[in-house]
Write a protein that holds these residues in place. Structure first.
Motif, PDB file in Angstrom:
ATOM      1  N   UNK A 178     -19.158  -0.243   0.942  1.00 28.19           N
ATOM      2  CA  UNK A 178     -18.151  -0.989   1.706  1.00 28.19           C
ATOM      3  C   UNK A 178     -17.012  -0.066   2.116  1.00 28.19           C
ATOM      4  N   UNK A 179     -16.555   0.788   1.186  1.00 32.73           N
ATOM      5  CA  UNK A 179     -15.494   1.734   1.518  1.00 32.73           C
ATOM      6  C   UNK A 179     -15.942   2.737   2.581  1.00 32.73           C
ATOM      7  N   UNK A 180     -17.237   3.092   2.572  1.00 25.85           N
ATOM      8  CA  UNK A 180     -17.718   4.020   3.594  1.00 25.85           C
ATOM      9  C   UNK A 180     -17.691   3.370   4.977  1.00 25.85           C
ATOM     10  N   UNK A 181     -17.978   2.070   5.048  1.00 23.46           N
ATOM     11  CA  UNK A 181     -17.867   1.365   6.332  1.00 23.46           C
ATOM     12  C   UNK A 181     -16.422   1.340   6.814  1.00 23.46           C
ATOM     13  N   UNK A 226       0.830  -1.211   0.000  1.00 25.36           N
ATOM     14  CA  UNK A 226       0.000   0.000   0.000  1.00 25.36           C
ATOM     15  C   UNK A 226       0.860   1.256   0.000  1.00 25.36           C
ATOM     16  N   UNK A 227       1.907   1.275   0.808  1.00 22.44           N
ATOM     17  CA  UNK A 227       2.765   2.446   0.860  1.00 22.44           C
ATOM     18  C   UNK A 227       3.473   2.681  -0.463  1.00 22.44           C
ATOM     19  N   UNK A 228       3.938   1.603  -1.087  1.00 21.90           N
ATOM     20  CA  UNK A 228       4.663   1.737  -2.345  1.00 21.90           C
ATOM     21  C   UNK A 228       3.732   2.176  -3.466  1.00 21.90           C
ATOM     22  N   UNK A 229       2.548   1.611  -3.523  1.00 19.43           N
ATOM     23  CA  UNK A 229       1.673   1.869  -4.668  1.00 19.43           C
ATOM     24  C   UNK A 229       0.593   2.916  -4.396  1.00 19.43           C
ATOM     25  N   UNK A 260      -6.793   1.921   0.493  1.00 14.10           N
ATOM     26  CA  UNK A 260      -5.963   1.072  -0.372  1.00 14.10           C
ATOM     27  C   UNK A 260      -5.800  -0.308   0.255  1.00 14.10           C
ATOM     28  N   UNK A 261      -5.552  -0.340   1.554  1.00 14.18           N
ATOM     29  CA  UNK A 261      -5.412  -1.627   2.236  1.00 14.18           C
ATOM     30  C   UNK A 261      -6.715  -2.421   2.151  1.00 14.18           C
TER      31      UNK A 261
END
Length: 124
Positions: free
Chosen positions: A65-68, A16-19, A81-82
């Protein structure tokens, strides 16, 4: 067993940090904005226009789902991202189990390789 999960978490965090910088495409940006809108209790609207209007292009499942995730872990791109990578991993596990039950075992390595390659390409 706990060490295995810790290693998996460290690998996901590192990826996640790299991309993180190359992840935010137009589609991803719209999903993030819609997820932020839903997480704040607003409707499924395009609030990034001068006059908000109902969003009709993308279905609401993934932004929901992302809002949760946003409400549980905070509103940071790294967290989203994770979550995206974890959901992609779950998708691959489910897909491989389904394919193992429905297809001949001789072709499974080839099919699984194609799925992983194409998923990796789509994450870029």
């Amino acid at each position: 067993m706990k060490l295995k999960y810790l290693i998996i978490c460290v690998v996901i965090y590192s990826v996640c940090l790299v991309s993180q910088q190359i992840w935010l495409t137009k589609d991803a940006a719209v999903y993030v904005l819609l997820a932020r809108s839903l997480a704040k209790g607003r409707d499924y609207f395009d609030y990034y226009f001068p006059e908000p209007k109902p969003h009709t292009f993308y279905p609401p499942g993934y932004p929901f789902i992302l809002s949760l995730v946003t409400r549980l872990f905070g509103d940071r791109l790294l967290v989203l991202r994770m979550a995206n990578i974890v959901m992609a991993g779950l998708f691959l596990i489910i897909l491989i189990k389904v394919l193992n039950e429905t297809h001949d075992k001789r072709y499974m390595n080839f099919i699984e390789s194609l799925v992983v390659i194409f998923r990796h390409i789509s994450l870029k």
